[in-house]
Scaffold this motif. Structure first.
Motif, short mmCIF file in Angstrom:
data_model
loop_
_atom_site.label_atom_id
_atom_site.label_comp_id
_atom_site.label_asym_id
_atom_site.label_seq_id
_atom_site.Cartn_x
_atom_site.Cartn_y
_atom_site.Cartn_z
N GLU A 1 0.59 -2.08 -4.80
CA GLU A 1 0.01 -3.10 -5.67
C GLU A 1 -0.54 -4.26 -4.85
OE1 GLU A 1 -0.69 -4.52 -9.70
OE2 GLU A 1 -0.05 -2.58 -8.91
N ILE A 2 0.20 -4.68 -3.83
CA ILE A 2 -0.23 -5.80 -2.98
C ILE A 2 -1.46 -5.41 -2.18
CG2 ILE A 2 0.43 -7.20 -1.00
CD1 ILE A 2 3.29 -7.20 -2.14
N ALA A 3 -1.46 -4.18 -1.61
CA ALA A 3 -2.61 -3.73 -0.81
C ALA A 3 -3.87 -3.67 -1.67
CB ALA A 3 -2.31 -2.38 -0.19
N GLU A 4 -3.77 -3.11 -2.87
CA GLU A 4 -4.95 -2.99 -3.73
C GLU A 4 -5.41 -4.34 -4.24
OE1 GLU A 4 -3.90 -0.14 -6.70
OE2 GLU A 4 -4.14 1.59 -5.34
N ALA A 5 -4.47 -5.26 -4.46
CA ALA A 5 -4.86 -6.62 -4.86
C ALA A 5 -5.63 -7.32 -3.76
CB ALA A 5 -3.63 -7.43 -5.25
N HIS A 6 -5.39 -6.92 -2.49
CA HIS A 6 -6.13 -7.47 -1.35
C HIS A 6 -7.45 -6.74 -1.12
CE1 HIS A 6 -2.40 -9.59 -0.43
NE2 HIS A 6 -3.02 -10.24 0.54
N GLY A 7 -7.78 -5.78 -1.97
CA GLY A 7 -8.99 -5.00 -1.78
C GLY A 7 -8.83 -3.85 -0.81
N GLY A 8 -7.59 -3.45 -0.54
CA GLY A 8 -7.33 -2.38 0.41
C GLY A 8 -6.67 -1.19 -0.26
N ARG A 9 -5.98 -0.39 0.55
CA ARG A 9 -5.30 0.79 0.03
C ARG A 9 -4.14 1.13 0.96
NH1 ARG A 9 -9.86 2.57 2.69
NH2 ARG A 9 -9.65 4.38 4.08
N ILE A 10 -3.29 2.04 0.51
CA ILE A 10 -2.12 2.47 1.28
C ILE A 10 -2.17 3.98 1.43
CG2 ILE A 10 -0.66 2.63 -0.78
CD1 ILE A 10 1.69 1.68 0.97
N LEU A 11 -1.81 4.47 2.61
CA LEU A 11 -1.82 5.90 2.89
C LEU A 11 -0.45 6.32 3.41
CD1 LEU A 11 -5.22 6.12 4.84
CD2 LEU A 11 -4.84 6.54 2.42
N ARG B 1 -6.01 -2.30 10.05
CA ARG B 1 -5.07 -1.21 9.73
C ARG B 1 -3.69 -1.60 10.24
NH1 ARG B 1 -6.01 4.72 9.14
NH2 ARG B 1 -3.96 5.72 9.24
N ILE B 2 -2.71 -1.57 9.34
CA ILE B 2 -1.31 -1.87 9.67
C ILE B 2 -0.52 -0.59 9.46
CG2 ILE B 2 0.66 -3.37 9.22
CD1 ILE B 2 -1.27 -5.32 7.86
N LEU C 1 7.58 9.53 9.27
CA LEU C 1 6.55 9.16 8.30
C LEU C 1 5.69 8.04 8.87
CD1 LEU C 1 5.71 9.82 5.29
CD2 LEU C 1 7.00 7.76 4.66
N ALA C 2 4.41 8.08 8.55
CA ALA C 2 3.49 6.99 8.87
C ALA C 2 2.95 6.42 7.57
CB ALA C 2 2.33 7.50 9.73
N VAL C 3 3.19 5.12 7.35
CA VAL C 3 2.68 4.42 6.18
C VAL C 3 1.64 3.42 6.67
CG1 VAL C 3 3.24 3.07 4.14
CG2 VAL C 3 4.92 4.65 5.07
N SER C 4 0.43 3.51 6.14
CA SER C 4 -0.68 2.68 6.62
C SER C 4 -1.24 1.82 5.51
CB SER C 4 -1.80 3.57 7.19
OG SER C 4 -1.31 4.42 8.21
N LEU C 5 -1.37 0.54 5.82
CA LEU C 5 -2.08 -0.39 4.92
C LEU C 5 -3.44 -0.66 5.55
CD1 LEU C 5 0.65 -3.08 4.07
CD2 LEU C 5 -0.08 -1.15 2.68
N ILE C 6 -4.51 -0.41 4.79
CA ILE C 6 -5.87 -0.65 5.26
C ILE C 6 -6.45 -1.78 4.44
CG2 ILE C 6 -8.14 0.37 5.64
CD1 ILE C 6 -6.79 3.06 5.90
N LEU C 7 -6.76 -2.90 5.12
CA LEU C 7 -7.17 -4.12 4.43
C LEU C 7 -8.53 -4.59 4.95
CD1 LEU C 7 -3.79 -6.03 4.85
CD2 LEU C 7 -4.49 -4.68 2.87
N PRO C 8 -9.31 -5.26 4.09
CA PRO C 8 -10.56 -5.86 4.59
C PRO C 8 -10.26 -6.93 5.64
CG PRO C 8 -10.51 -5.81 2.19
CD PRO C 8 -9.13 -5.48 2.65
#
Length: 453
Positions: A421-431, A382-383, A440-447
């Motif tokens: 687009e980059i997060a989903e291409a890595h198999g993750g998502r953004i919140l 989680r970033i 604001l809190a922006v979170s990238l969740i990646l495998p």
């Protein structure tokens, strides 16, 4: 629907009172017979006792059997209605003519049957409504016993599924592999991959786009899987037209904002040359160059979003990655970096985080309040990018990740969309979420890479 019978009216006579009266009557009759015999047969008590037994016992048996026989019939009827309830038939009701405790039992039994009949009718109506809705939905539904990837048995299919996969024929009872053997390769591959996703059938103008959604659950102690196939071609085409219209509007607006000043400056430069006043030409040319560079940056941003390649995932040390980010934009690192390397396309992820960090600086937050937090959460990474700016209202939060949506006057609406687009291409998502206290809190969740054993 029949209503339960009401309790018999009249004066209540309980079972205890009735049986007490019966016993008293028999006892009184026995005593009267004994006294009468003793009068006629004095001094012979054994003979009197024997004659009393012979007279009273048959009378008692006949009387008691007459009282018990209706009760036994009632108990057999109760047993039959309970068996009917167990089989789902709630149409029976009973009647007891006496006003006693058994009448209360029968009234409660009939009320229970009435409630069960109402509930059964309500359940039937709900099932009919649900089946009507399921059969008439445009989404194709397949319920598979077992796993769809392991040749499960089809136990339910609605009308849309039968039309899509078997030209209206019945599907229940077929093995899923038998059905897929006659289906398109794209559908077979989508089901074999597992998970949800889009797939296309056909080419060119005949291409149809479908969305496959699947969920697993346990029914009657056995695993089942529900497959939902939704036809998205017309919807996607409408969205595509709307997107192109929006892109054209944004590009036209930006081009007009840049070309109109360029044309005006070029005309001014030509007039200065004609008048022999070249001293202002460098300033005009510098402004033309600045607007040209801005226009070039704008077009390159759209091109980068449209041509994003598939990520090349490689192990990347977090400390070196964060150092490269820190050399380009200011932020405060929160917590310790994970010791395990990241499995990412470093160039793409760097671009995504640069966009997020620059957005944080442009949010109105003080530079020292822009924070980056990287941590391992189970098998994910989680970033988080935090700021203390003005945050987003509900409307902006809903549309912030949509391409070309921007609340900034000079924004392109591509920063968050590119990060997504980059997060989903890595198999993750953004919140996205507003923070308590503002920001604001922006979170990238990646495998993440598997942890070492």
């Amino acid at each position: 629907m029949s209503k339960p019978r009401s309790r018999p009216r009249g004066r209540r006579l309980s079972l205890v009172a009735r049986w007490s009266a019966l016993a008293g009557t028999l006892l009184t009759a026995g005593i009267a017979i004994a006294l009468t015999l003793d009068w006629y047969l004095p001094g012979q008590p054994l003979l009197v006792f024997g004659i009393c037994l012979v007279a009273v016992v048959p009378m008692a048996i006949i009387t008691i059997r007459a009282e018990i026989r209706p009760m036994l019939s009632l108990f057999r009827a109760l047993e039959g209605t309970v068996a009917s309830y167990r089989d789902g038939d709630f149409s029976f009701s009973l009647h007891w003519p006496q006003n006693d405790e058994l009448a209360d039992l029968i009234a409660a039994h009939n009320e229970l049957g009435h409630v069960l009949r109402d509930q059964r009718l309500d359940l039937v109506q709900r099932e009919l409504l649900l089946d009507t809705m399921v059969q008439n939905t445009p989404v194709a539904m397949l319920l598979v016993a077992g796993s769809a990837s392991r040749n499960g048995l089809i136990v339910y299919a609605n009308s849309a599924a039968r039309q899509l996969l078997a030209k209206g024929r019945k599907l229940e009872g077929l093995q899923l592999d038998e059905l897929l053997a006659q289906a398109s390769t794209a559908l077979r591959d989508a089901i074999a991959r597992g998970g949800d996703g889009l797939f296309s059938v056909g080419d060119g103008e005949e291409e149809n786009v479908y969305h496959l959604a699947r969920s697993s659950f346990t029914l009657n102690g056995r695993k089942h899987e529900l497959l939902l196939l939704r036809h998205l071609t017309s919807e996607l085409r409408r969205q595509e037209v709307q997107t192109w219209k929006k892109v054209i509007r944004v590009i036209s607006h930006e081009l007009n904002n840049s070309l109109a000043p360029l044309a005006s400056l070029a005309h001014s430069g030509a007039e200065l040359v004609r008048r022999g006043q070249p001293e202002r030409l460098p300033q005009i040319l510098e402004t033309i160059g600045e607007r040209t560079r801005h226009l070039e940056s704008f077009i390159l941003g759209y091109a980068r979003f449209a041509k994003l390649p598939s990520p090349q995932l490689e192990p990347c040390a977090w400390d070196a990655f964060v150092d490269r980010l820190a050399s380009q934009v200011r932020f405060r690192l929160v917590g310790e970096l994970p010791p395990e390397p990241a499995q990412i396309d470093a160039a793409q992820m760097e671009q995504a985080l640069l966009n997020l960090l620059k957005n944080a600086h442009e949010s109105g937050s003080r530079p020292e309040q822009v924070e980056l937090h990287v941590r391992r959460v189970q098998d994910m990474v989680r970033i988080d990018v935090f700021d203390r700016g003005s945050g987003m209202n509900e409307a902006v939060l809903t549309n912030a990740l949509v391409p070309f949506y921007s609340t900034k006057r000079s924004g392109t609406g591509l920063g968050l969309a590119l990060a997504r687009e980059i997060a989903e291409a890595h198999g993750g998502r953004i919140l996205l979420a507003n923070r308590e206290g503002g920001g604001l809190a922006v979170s990238l969740i990646l495998p993440g890479l598997p942890l070492p054993a």
